[in-house]
Design a protein around this motif. Structure first.
Motif, PDB file in Angstrom:
ATOM      1  N   ALA A  14     -20.343 -17.946  27.716  1.00  0.00           N
ATOM      2  CA  ALA A  14     -20.649 -18.646  28.797  1.00  0.00           C
ATOM      3  C   ALA A  14     -20.598 -20.405  28.288  1.00  0.00           C
ATOM      4  O   ALA A  14     -19.890 -21.039  29.191  1.00  0.00           O
ATOM      5  N   ILE A  64     -23.838  -9.203  36.053  1.00  0.00           N
ATOM      6  CA  ILE A  64     -24.943  -9.608  36.210  1.00  0.00           C
ATOM      7  C   ILE A  64     -25.764  -8.334  37.142  1.00  0.00           C
ATOM      8  O   ILE A  64     -26.746  -7.922  36.948  1.00  0.00           O
ATOM      9  N   PHE A 123     -22.921 -13.322  25.241  1.00  0.00           N
ATOM     10  CA  PHE A 123     -23.017 -14.211  26.754  1.00  0.00           C
ATOM     11  C   PHE A 123     -22.978 -15.286  26.662  1.00  0.00           C
ATOM     12  O   PHE A 123     -22.370 -16.452  27.297  1.00  0.00           O
ATOM     13  N   PHE A 124     -24.052 -15.799  25.792  1.00  0.00           N
ATOM     14  CA  PHE A 124     -24.229 -17.138  25.617  1.00  0.00           C
ATOM     15  C   PHE A 124     -23.220 -17.922  24.948  1.00  0.00           C
ATOM     16  O   PHE A 124     -22.597 -19.290  25.476  1.00  0.00           O
ATOM     17  N   LEU A 125     -22.591 -17.447  24.147  1.00  0.00           N
ATOM     18  CA  LEU A 125     -21.340 -17.874  23.233  1.00  0.00           C
ATOM     19  C   LEU A 125     -20.275 -18.154  24.262  1.00  0.00           C
ATOM     20  O   LEU A 125     -19.678 -19.124  24.334  1.00  0.00           O
ATOM     21  N   VAL A 164     -26.492  -9.878  24.907  1.00  0.00           N
ATOM     22  CA  VAL A 164     -26.687 -11.011  25.584  1.00  0.00           C
ATOM     23  C   VAL A 164     -26.785 -12.199  24.816  1.00  0.00           C
ATOM     24  O   VAL A 164     -26.139 -13.143  24.764  1.00  0.00           O
ATOM     25  N   MET A 165     -27.487 -12.056  23.695  1.00  0.00           N
ATOM     26  CA  MET A 165     -27.961 -13.279  22.809  1.00  0.00           C
ATOM     27  C   MET A 165     -26.548 -13.464  22.020  1.00  0.00           C
ATOM     28  O   MET A 165     -26.191 -14.578  21.488  1.00  0.00           O
ATOM     29  N   THR A 166     -25.826 -12.591  21.420  1.00  0.00           N
ATOM     30  CA  THR A 166     -24.641 -12.776  20.435  1.00  0.00           C
ATOM     31  C   THR A 166     -23.325 -13.006  21.153  1.00  0.00           C
ATOM     32  O   THR A 166     -22.415 -13.617  20.770  1.00  0.00           O
ATOM     33  N   GLY A 218     -32.320  -0.997  24.568  1.00  0.00           N
ATOM     34  CA  GLY A 218     -32.874  -2.377  24.784  1.00  0.00           C
ATOM     35  C   GLY A 218     -32.136  -3.278  23.721  1.00  0.00           C
ATOM     36  O   GLY A 218     -31.958  -4.421  24.252  1.00  0.00           O
ATOM     37  N   PRO A 219     -32.601  -2.921  22.373  1.00  0.00           N
ATOM     38  CA  PRO A 219     -32.018  -3.960  21.563  1.00  0.00           C
ATOM     39  C   PRO A 219     -30.685  -4.086  21.656  1.00  0.00           C
ATOM     40  O   PRO A 219     -29.908  -5.100  21.276  1.00  0.00           O
ATOM     41  N   VAL A 266     -18.431 -11.966  35.327  1.00  0.00           N
ATOM     42  CA  VAL A 266     -19.550 -12.413  35.016  1.00  0.00           C
ATOM     43  C   VAL A 266     -20.640 -12.157  36.161  1.00  0.00           C
ATOM     44  O   VAL A 266     -21.730 -11.370  36.179  1.00  0.00           O
ATOM     45  N   SER A 287     -26.691  -5.345  35.333  1.00  0.00           N
ATOM     46  CA  SER A 287     -27.788  -5.668  34.369  1.00  0.00           C
ATOM     47  C   SER A 287     -29.076  -5.334  35.366  1.00  0.00           C
ATOM     48  O   SER A 287     -30.386  -4.576  35.075  1.00  0.00           O
ATOM     49  N   TYR A 338     -26.013 -24.949  20.753  1.00  0.00           N
ATOM     50  CA  TYR A 338     -24.691 -25.023  21.339  1.00  0.00           C
ATOM     51  C   TYR A 338     -24.741 -25.287  23.051  1.00  0.00           C
ATOM     52  O   TYR A 338     -23.734 -25.988  23.593  1.00  0.00           O
ATOM     53  N   VAL A 365     -35.853  -4.629  27.974  1.00  0.00           N
ATOM     54  CA  VAL A 365     -35.972  -4.185  26.578  1.00  0.00           C
ATOM     55  C   VAL A 365     -37.430  -4.180  26.198  1.00  0.00           C
ATOM     56  O   VAL A 365     -37.907  -3.349  25.306  1.00  0.00           O
ATOM     57  N   LEU A 367     -28.531  -3.975  24.098  1.00  0.00           N
ATOM     58  CA  LEU A 367     -28.445  -5.064  25.209  1.00  0.00           C
ATOM     59  C   LEU A 367     -28.836  -6.215  24.934  1.00  0.00           C
ATOM     60  O   LEU A 367     -28.234  -7.238  25.221  1.00  0.00           O
ATOM     61  N   ALA A 368     -29.807  -6.336  24.212  1.00  0.00           N
ATOM     62  CA  ALA A 368     -30.355  -7.830  24.038  1.00  0.00           C
ATOM     63  C   ALA A 368     -29.397  -8.492  23.129  1.00  0.00           C
ATOM     64  O   ALA A 368     -29.125  -9.585  23.187  1.00  0.00           O
ATOM     65  N   TYR A 369     -28.814  -7.700  22.142  1.00  0.00           N
ATOM     66  CA  TYR A 369     -27.984  -8.495  21.122  1.00  0.00           C
ATOM     67  C   TYR A 369     -26.771  -8.824  21.710  1.00  0.00           C
ATOM     68  O   TYR A 369     -25.999  -9.765  21.432  1.00  0.00           O
ATOM     69  N   ILE A 392     -35.350  -6.845  17.765  1.00  0.00           N
ATOM     70  CA  ILE A 392     -34.929  -7.760  18.496  1.00  0.00           C
ATOM     71  C   ILE A 392     -35.469  -9.146  18.152  1.00  0.00           C
ATOM     72  O   ILE A 392     -34.770 -10.258  18.231  1.00  0.00           O
TER      73      ILE A 392
END
Lengths: 336, 461
Positions: free
Chosen positions: B107, B70, B103-105, B99-101, B92-93, B66, B73, A318, A75, B95-97, A304
């Motif tokens: 996983a 990967i 994938f982590f949640l 991952v951040m909002t 980019g943004p 998962v 990506s 978390y 990104v 995909l970034a959102y 971002i």
């Protein structure tokens, strides 16, 4: 947007820092669970279940840091992403196959018919090895500026082995923390066996980076930088000595200090990482492309960054919750 | 074969393998939450049995999703560097959102959802189940935003061959996004509905008469019967949206070469790009005009409008789009037939699962994977239908491909294909193994223990 001066200057730096942070967290977190996989052949069957139980609730989230790191690279620095990944096409493919194998083996070994368990255990080990070795290889190629010569290949082969041993080391220290009894005793032995990999690996990278690049040499060995940076190797050396002393006394009768090797190893990884980051700054593709040249448009980076500042603390929060829920010695995993 | 076609096959194979599993986990997360809430409400053990069995399917599917995700990506960079170089400021943004909002949640809370039942309070476990379901849905949202933007780009301007965002609202809510998102979420619901019913029917047929099996079979068929008409309506709207923004894709789906009125709805044909006509055509007169323009003499665009003066073809390859579309529709019709007749038989004299005739139960077993067939066929229709563009009107696929030697792409492709085939076989094998195992009353049938001491724990299960 102009709060901190020219966004074309500070945004790439902020994203380089985020990228570094993600890689560092990835190397520590997935490092220990990959390491547990690398140690698999040395364990008895019932110990294997316990080892998997110690990483079961975490591995998926650990791997997500790799996705975040590659995402930030993609990104924030798209041209660097393309250059690096096409140059590392084959090792990336090997790593991906490795990640696929080990990721699914977690599930299959517990759910497939019992007679297939051995095969899935083998797949888990092979996958962990492929991932660790290819990451070490890529690290070596990156340090060597992504150029393919007999020397860089040889060097990368060496870093491949050392990083794998280093992962097995942090994996073993994790097991000291998360297990007890015979397995913990074994983990201490594995740690003693693996510490040389960390020492030689960090040594090889520290020696090779300034030798292949005059620029990096000057960054470390000119005055007064030399003295300002001196604490970095000194602290690393001290930590290694402390680790060795601790490993000779572990496990203690009341299990005190079982956390120490793992914690000390994390600090060691952090120190090593800062050394590397210092060496390569401001380049993102060594000696070819700086973070400022490779950065995306400030508008896109800014949108971002806003999200990241909100979301990253939540992710860390978390993640901490998960490690708290599954704190203490690992017990058999159960859906009950 | 050259690098372009090999890279396309590689990415196509990868994304086809990947989508099989999110298609299951997106909706199965919500179904698991439903099981949990039903148990909390009724205290009926059958919901716990259902949860126990299907949480395993969920965990396995999640892991498969998962690892293949990967891989994708990374393939953006290894195979398609031109994509990020030219539209990275938009993609980019998004995909970034994701991952951040998302994938982590998913996983992090997956760990608590799977292994934390006895370690955390019940509300936190239910919350974790909710957050995992929510995370998978968010992930679908972001990726469909990006995918839709590639079909109907909006809210950007081009400067020196690079896209710059001008309006994020327009980018996110680009013209095809709402249709595609609804269509995909319904597809996920249907996939899970038929998987639930199919595996449960299999258990029933091999002698499982537990209430858990009744509950999941009924849930699956009811869900399928409710969702399939909605999906047909959503698909129709999506098609009309495509007609507006990507007429060449609709022309290929219909196998229509010449723009004109009174276009027939072709049921079967062999599209021939040499002669630019259809061989062995069987059609319903005026059908396509009626469906697409809602009048018998409605003008439907034809493929010949998308050939440049110099003969360059700017429409997708016709045959794959034409066939995939028909496979998707046919599968949908089979779903309609099966789920409605199942609901009819279950409702008749209120006999429930006992009222289902055996042939219908047997039909459900292979139909367990009908969602996969329809989803893949649908994705092939829309994605091959986008060719030769990678981003409609902005970037061609050819311009984005990496300069990697073809043998390298070919060798990794073979490795991926072998692994995917083996994993798919193992996955389906384990689903049926788990079904047989639970039918025999092995661990899955246990009741919730009264005390922690009586808890049955199976190593690493």
């Amino acid at each position: 947007m102009d709060l901190f001066g020219d966004p074309a200057t500070w945004l790439p730096l902020a994203f380089a820092a985020l990228l570094g942070l993600s890689i560092l967290i990835y190397v520590v977190l997935d490092g220990f669970d990959l390491g547990v996989g690398v140690l698999f052949p040395f364990a008895a069957p019932d110990e294997k279940d316990r080892m998997v139980a110690s990483i079961g609730p975490f591995w998926d989230a650990n791997e997500t840091w790799l996705v975040l790191a590659i995402g930030i690279l993609l990104v924030a620095f798209p041209s660097a992403h393309g250059t690096i990944l096409t140059a590392l096409y084959l090792p990336v493919a090997v790593m991906l196959v490795g990640l696929i194998l080990r990721g699914v083996s977690f599930e299959f070994r517990a759910k497939a018919p019992i007679r297939h368990k051995g095969a899935w255990d083998a797949a888990f080990y092979i996958g962990s090895m492929m991932t660790s070795l290819s990451q070490g290889y890529m690290l070596g190629m990156y340090i060597m500026g992504l150029e393919v010569t007999a020397f860089t290949l040889a060097f990368s082969a060496v870093t491949a082995v050392f990083l794998t041993v280093a992962y097995s080391f942090i994996g073993a220290t994790w097991l000291i923390l998360k297990t007890d009894g015979a397995l913990q005793l074994k983990a201490v032995q594995w740690s003693k066996g693996g510490i040389w990999g960390v020492v030689l690996g960090m040594g090889a990278v520290s020696l090779a980076s300034p030798l292949v690049s005059e620029r990096i040499f000057d960054k470390w060995f000119s005055m007064p930088e030399f003295f300002l940076l001196l604490p970095l190797p000194l602290m690393s050396g001290a930590l290694i000595v402390l680790l060795w002393l601790a490993l000779r006394r572990l496990p203690t009768s009341d299990d005190s200090f079982a956390w120490f090797p793992f914690a000390a190893t994390i600090v060691l990884f952090v120190l090593g990482f800062f050394g590397m980051a210092y060496s390569f700054y401001p380049f993102i593709v060594p000696e070819q492309l700086t973070i400022y040249e490779a950065a995306s448009a400030p508008e896109s980076l800014f949108i971002i960054l806003i999200g990241t500042l909100f979301v990253l603390p939540m992710i860390l929060g978390y993640t901490a919750l998960a490690y708290t829920v599954f704190r203490g010695k690992a017990t058999a995993l159960s859906y009950e | 074969m050259d690098t372009l076609i090999l890279s396309r096959i590689q990415f196509g194979a990868n994304i086809s393998f990947h989508i099989l599993f999110p298609t299951i986990t997106i909706a199965l997360g919500w179904v698991l939450l439903f099981f949990k809430l039903r148990f909390a409400r009724t205290g009926d053990q059958k919901w716990v049995e259902a949860y126990r069995f299907w949480v395993k399917v969920f965990a396995l599917s999640f892991a498969m999703g998962v690892v293949s995700g990967i891989t994708m990506s990374f393939q953006f960079g290894t195979n398609w560097p031109g994509f990020m170089e030219s539209v990275g400021n938009i993609a980019g943004p998004l995909l970034a959102y994701e991952v951040m909002t998302a994938f982590f949640l998913e996983a992090v809370f997956l760990g608590i959802m799977l292994f934390g039942m006895s370690k955390v309070p019940s509300w936190l476990h239910t919350l974790s189940t909710f957050l995992v379901a929510f995370g998978t849905t968010m992930s679908a949202f972001w990726i469909l935003v990006l995918n839709s933007w590639m079909h109907t780009p909006a809210g950007f301007e081009m400067r020196d061959g690079v896209a710059f965002a001008t309006d994020w609202w327009a980018i996110i809510f680009n013209p095809s996004m709402p249709y595609r998102l609804v269509h995909m979420l319904l597809a996920s619901g249907l996939t899970v509905a038929f998987l639930l019913a199919g595996l449960s029917a299999f258990r029933w047929l091999i002698g499982d008469r537990s209430n858990g099996v009744r509950a999941t079979l009924k849930t699956g068929m009811t869900l399928g019967a409710v969702l399939i008409p909605l999906q047909i309506i959503a698909g129709d709207f999506h098609g009309l949206n495509t007609l507006e923004h990507q007429p060449q894709k609709v022309a290929a789906m219909e196998g229509n070469w010449e723009t004109g009125p009174n276009v027939p709805l072709i049921l079967f044909a062999i599209p021939n790009e040499e002669t630019r006509s259809n061989d062995f055509e069987i059609g319903i007169p005026n059908g396509a005009s009626l469906i697409l323009k809602h009048s018998l003499d409605g003008v439907v665009p034809g493929l010949n409008d998308f050939v440049a003066e110099d003969g360059t073809v700017m429409h997708p390859p016709v045959a794959p789009v034409f066939y995939s579309f028909r496979i998707m529709v046919a599968t949908g019709m089979a779903m309609l037939l099966l789920s409605w007749s199942a609901v009819f038989f279950m409702a008749r004299k209120k006999r429930g699962v006992e009222g289902l005739p055996k042939p219908l139960l047997w039909a459900m077993v292979p139909m367990a994977f009908s969602g996969w067939v329809a989803t893949l066929a649908g994705w092939y229709t829309t994605e091959i239908g986008r060719q030769p563009w990678l981003v409609q009107g902005v970037l061609t696929t050819e311009a984005a491909v990496a300069d990697v030697p073809a043998p390298m792409v070919a060798s990794t492709l073979i490795v991926y294909l072998v692994i995917y085939a083996a994993l798919l076989a193992a996955y389906i094998g384990v689903l049926f193994y788990l079904a047989r195992k639970s039918t025999k009353g092995e661990p899955l049938g246990t009741r919730i223990p009264a005390s922690a001491q009586a808890q049955v724990t199976v190593a690493a299960e």
